[in-house]
Scaffold this motif. Structure first.
Motif, PDB file in Angstrom:
ATOM      1  N   UNK A   1      -5.032  11.388  -4.513  1.00  0.00           N
ATOM      2  CA  UNK A   1      -5.743  10.154  -4.269  1.00  0.00           C
ATOM      3  C   UNK A   1      -5.499   9.057  -4.970  1.00  0.00           C
TER       4      UNK A   1
ATOM      5  N   UNK B   1      -2.702   9.143  -7.301  1.00  0.00           N
ATOM      6  CA  UNK B   1      -0.983   8.819  -7.470  1.00  0.00           C
ATOM      7  C   UNK B   1      -1.041   7.719  -6.248  1.00  0.00           C
ATOM      8  N   UNK B   2      -2.200   7.977  -5.635  1.00  0.00           N
ATOM      9  CA  UNK B   2      -1.308   6.835  -4.518  1.00  0.00           C
ATOM     10  C   UNK B   2      -2.325   5.504  -4.196  1.00  0.00           C
ATOM     11  N   UNK B   3      -3.226   5.353  -5.785  1.00  0.00           N
ATOM     12  CA  UNK B   3      -3.612   4.199  -6.183  1.00  0.00           C
ATOM     13  C   UNK B   3      -2.584   3.375  -6.760  1.00  0.00           C
ATOM     14  N   UNK B   4      -1.618   4.265  -6.869  1.00  0.00           N
ATOM     15  CA  UNK B   4      -0.027   3.594  -7.818  1.00  0.00           C
ATOM     16  C   UNK B   4      -0.373   3.771  -9.244  1.00  0.00           C
TER      17      UNK B   4
END
Lengths: 276, 302, 264
Positions: B198, B200-203
């Motif tokens: 999660x 990582x998916x925030x950048x």
């Protein structure tokens, strides 16, 4: 449903913790005959704890009280640990959600079934082996001789659950408790396992306690349903009469499920009443 | 229980904390209540706190100077004047043990301060990034692990010269590899967890993930491991002292004291036994605290 | 939706697991497209590769594709900061998906901090309101929340960057039926309010029928067929596997009267 295999009266289970007492089960009563009895409830309803209490497998911190838990001539509440060890497996079998945790990973599944048979019948190892292979055939495993020599990690989910059923049925118990036994399985596999369970119950005339969160599944599969909410049985119904359920909780659960054939824009949300 | 403390307990256990600080304090309280429910752990903690207390206030606690010799009173058995007896130079053993607590404690503190960050950084980087970085870091780690720690420490001290500071550095060098291995194993399992995905998916950059998410989650097990290793650290320090490669005379290091006591073992048992018992109790205390901490910090308890 | 434009375009997506010699294609040449504001389902049994597709899109697993275009941007090679703003994911197990030692508020502030979002606090409060979470839960840890509350926090966190696309990986399969209803309703409401596009992975045909307009049925890494949910429900499936899946779901699932009515 002529004779009663198991009778439970006013079962109460509570936990004492630092933050006070928590009542997991608050007075559950039912009789089990040669039938498929479903116990349905959401998480925290106490359904699994009820199943455990019947086998006296509740966690050490749990306080179990009841007016009666009677299995034939045995009073489960006061039976010795030795008696209970004999009952577990031989007279009551338990199938859980994940067979991986119930099987020994370093022993072949066939040997585990044979072992279960030997412990309870004191038969020779050749007899036990023969019996285990026959049992594997009975749970519709193709090539039982080959599967006998396989290890648990080589099993798919459906096959593992068949092995568990074989292991539980090999010593011919009177009662089988299935605790979310099909919840982790894909629908097509679930169908096969349920058909198999149904077959076994019919043929061997045993009592099945089918613990599940899935109301639709239970209504189609079981004969009778107990609906549990927060440690109490709120309603007991014939499975086929579930549509006539009167308790708002049961009704709410039925309504909250998405339906394949009659779509609705919004799903009705269950409003919980503290008085239930 | 007074109303004030009742109010405090309620504040610490309410289900609706109303600030970040409140939530943090509640968390600490939960860990503490689980720790406090373990009597052996509490006993260990009491011993360690006592050690700290002694180390701080030793000038006022010790009846004699640890260095003052009195050749008329050598090798006296425990008596009213010298509660734990005297050594071969007539120094009061009790005073020497009390002063020695400072040395023991500083070894423990300095080694932890060196070992924890090194182990954590090496382990988390190796575990999270994997690939060639993992290979290099772990081969280096294994190089250190392939020698028994006392032998390795001996080699370092022999090379650096025998004194207490070098002993501490040598011990630290032998103690970080197990911590790194532990942090790597934790990172490996954390790496594929959904809450890291999660982030990582925030950048978030990999470095941010390691520093802000992986490393903090590894800290509890590292703390537990270091606490459990404390006993080993103390014993290694004592071992080096015993072999004459740690603290040098006349410094009252417990291991060195045991070493001197060995010569008088048969007729003056107290010279070696008293510091030996100190080592035993303190390392036992760290072990007990480590065990209790492991249970208290385990999130599965919640 | 005839005039709709595709916001997700995937063509010939392949994901391979394992090393040389022992390779396994978890996803094998999958193509589909999803229109803006639509809910598209990916249905299949375990191991069919449906969740892997979501992880491939987000770059969590390595993959190859002829076309992989989200919100107009080609994401086959690199995913810019913009991608992580526009695309967010909701996971199956909300307890696993939340940082175990952060409070609810900190979970929400983390994306704001990473993406440098202005006015993060106001947005955090708005996200909490949007998912119907009380302010009194702000400083709790995940283990102090119920399953439904956890999933609401996870959804609120996904909303922080004001995304256009939500990838939903079995968002309700770990929840109780009554909670599932609440979360599905919430997802529908959010879609209406914000015009979100959902790509939803599930094994539950009931959920697909409720949420989706179109769905792809997957088996062993391949899309068996892509069809409208009306067709799926009313016997319009052309593939043997799809029919088997429906039959199995109905046998011990669907309300019998309901099913009978539909057939009549």
């Amino acid at each position: 449903m002529t004779d009663t295999l198991l009778s439970v009266r006013d079962l109460k289970i509570s936990f004492h913790g630092a933050s006070g007492t928590f009542d997991a089960v608050r007075g559950v009563s039912f009789d089990l005959g040669r039938e498929k009895l479903g116990i349905v409830g959401e998480s925290g309803s106490g359904k699994s704890m009820t199943g455990r209490a019947i086998m006296r497998l509740t966690p050490p911190a749990a306080m179990v009280r009841a007016e009666r838990i009677q299995l034939g001539e045995v009073n489960i509440l006061s039976a010795s640990e030795a008696t209970m060890n004999d009952i577990r497996g031989r007279r009551i079998g338990l199938i859980m959600q994940d067979p991986k945790y119930s099987l020994n990973p370093v022993v072949t599944v066939g040997e585990q079934i044979a072992e279960a048979y030997r412990i309870h019948t004191r038969s020779s190892s050749a007899q036990a082996r023969e019996r285990a292979v026959a049992m594997l055939g009975a749970v519709q495993i193709r090539e039982p001789e080959r599967v006998y020599r396989m290890y648990p990690h080589e099993m798919s989910g459906g096959m593992g659950q068949r092995i568990m059923i074989a292991m539980m049925l090999v010593s011919e118990p009177e009662i089988l408790i299935a605790d979310e036994a099909t919840s982790a399985l894909d629908v097509t596999v679930r169908l096969e396992i349920l058909n198999l369970l149904n077959d076994m119950v019919q043929k061997r005339g045993l009592g099945l306690i089918f613990i599940s969160h899935d109301l639709n599944l239970v209504r189609r599969f079981c004969d009778r349903v107990l609906i549990m909410y927060r440690g109490r049985v709120v309603e007991t119904l014939k499975a086929s009469d579930l549509d006539q359920a009167t308790h708002p909780y049961t009704r709410g659960l039925l309504d909250a499920m998405p339906r394949i054939h009659t779509p609705r824009k919004r799903l009705p949300v269950l409003t919980r009443d503290a008085a239930w | 229980m007074s109303t004030a403390s009742k109010g405090l307990t309620a504040w610490l256990t309410t289900e609706e904390p109303n600030s970040a600080r409140h939530a943090t304090l509640q968390n600490i309280w939960r860990v503490w209540s689980r720790f406090a429910s373990n009597p052996l752990g509490v006993a260990g903690l009491v011993i360690i706190l006592l050690l700290v207390f002694v180390a701080v206030f030793v000038p006022w606690l010790a009846p004699y100077s640890p260095f003052e010799q009195n050749l008329r009173e050598t090798l006296m058995a425990p008596n009213g004047q010298h509660l734990l007896g005297t050594d071969e130079l007539g120094r009061d053993i009790l005073s020497r043990i009390l002063w020695g607590s400072r040395i023991t404690l500083s070894i423990v503190a300095i080694v932890s301060v060196i070992v924890a960050p090194i182990g954590l950084i090496v382990g988390c980087l190796a575990g999270y990034y994997g690939g060639w970085l993992d290979t290099i870091l772990m081969r280096v780690t294994e190089l250190f692990l392939s020698f028994p720690s006392l032998i390795l420490a001996l080699a370092f001290v022999a090379a650096l010269g025998p004194n207490l500071n070098n002993a501490i550095i040598a011990i630290a060098l032998t103690q970080w590899p197990p911590i790194a291995r532990l942090a790597r194993a934790e990172s490996l399992s954390l790496r594929n967890r959904d809450h890291i995905s999660a982030v990582r998916l925030m950048g978030a950059s990999s470095l941010h993930i390691v520093i802000a998410h992986i490393a903090p989650l590894c800290i509890p097990s590292v703390i537990v491991r270091i606490t459990l290793n404390m006993a080993g650290i103390i014993l290694t320090a004592a071992g080096l002292g015993f072999l004459g490669l740690g603290a040098q005379p006349p410094s009252p290091e417990w291991g060195a004291m045991v070493s001197t006591g060995r010569r008088f073992m048969l007729d003056s048992w107290w010279v070696g036994t008293m510091p030996g018992l100190s080592i035993l109790f303190v390392s036992l205390a760290f072990n007990l605290v480590g065990d209790a901490l492991r249970d208290a910090l385990d999130p599965r308890q919640e | 939706m005839n005039t709709a434009t595709p916001i997700i375009e995937i063509e010939d997506l392949t994901v391979t697991f394992g090393v040389d010699g022992d390779e396994r294609r978890a996803v094998d040449g999958v193509s589909f497209s999803v229109n803006r504001g639509e809910t598209f389902g990916l249905v299949g049994e375990s191991g069919s590769g449906k969740s892997t597709i979501l992880r491939a899109i987000t770059g969590l697993v390595a993959n190859e594709a002829k076309v992989m275009r989200l919100a107009g941007a080609d994401i086959r090679k690199t995913r810019g900061k913009d991608f992580y703003r526009k695309v967010q994911m909701v996971f199956q197990d909300p307890y696993e998906a939340l940082h175990p030692r952060h409070t609810v508020w900190r979970q929400l502030m983390e994306p704001a901090r990473i993406q440098n979002i202005q006015g993060a606090e106001a947005r955090g409060h708005a996200a909490l309101d949007a998912v119907g979470l009380s302010r009194s839960l702000l400083w709790r840890y995940p283990h102090q929340l119920s399953g439904g509350q956890r999933q609401r926090v996870a959804i609120a966190r996904a909303l922080m960057s004001d995304p256009e696309i939500l990838l939903l990986d079995e968002p309700t399969s770990a929840l109780d039926v009554s909670v599932q209803a609440e979360i599905l309703n919430l997802l529908c409401d959010l879609q209406d309010e914000r015009g979100l596009t959902y790509l939803m992975v599930t094994h539950d045909l009931g959920v697909v029928a409720h949420m989706c307009k179109r769905t792809a049925v997957m088996q062993a890494g391949v899309i068996v067929e892509t069809l409208g949910v009306d067709a799926l429900v009313h016997g319009g499936a052309t593939q043997e596997y799809t029919r088997k899946l429906i039959a199995a779901s109905e046998a011990y699932g669907e309300d019998p009267h309901d099913a009978a009515q539909a057939r009549a």
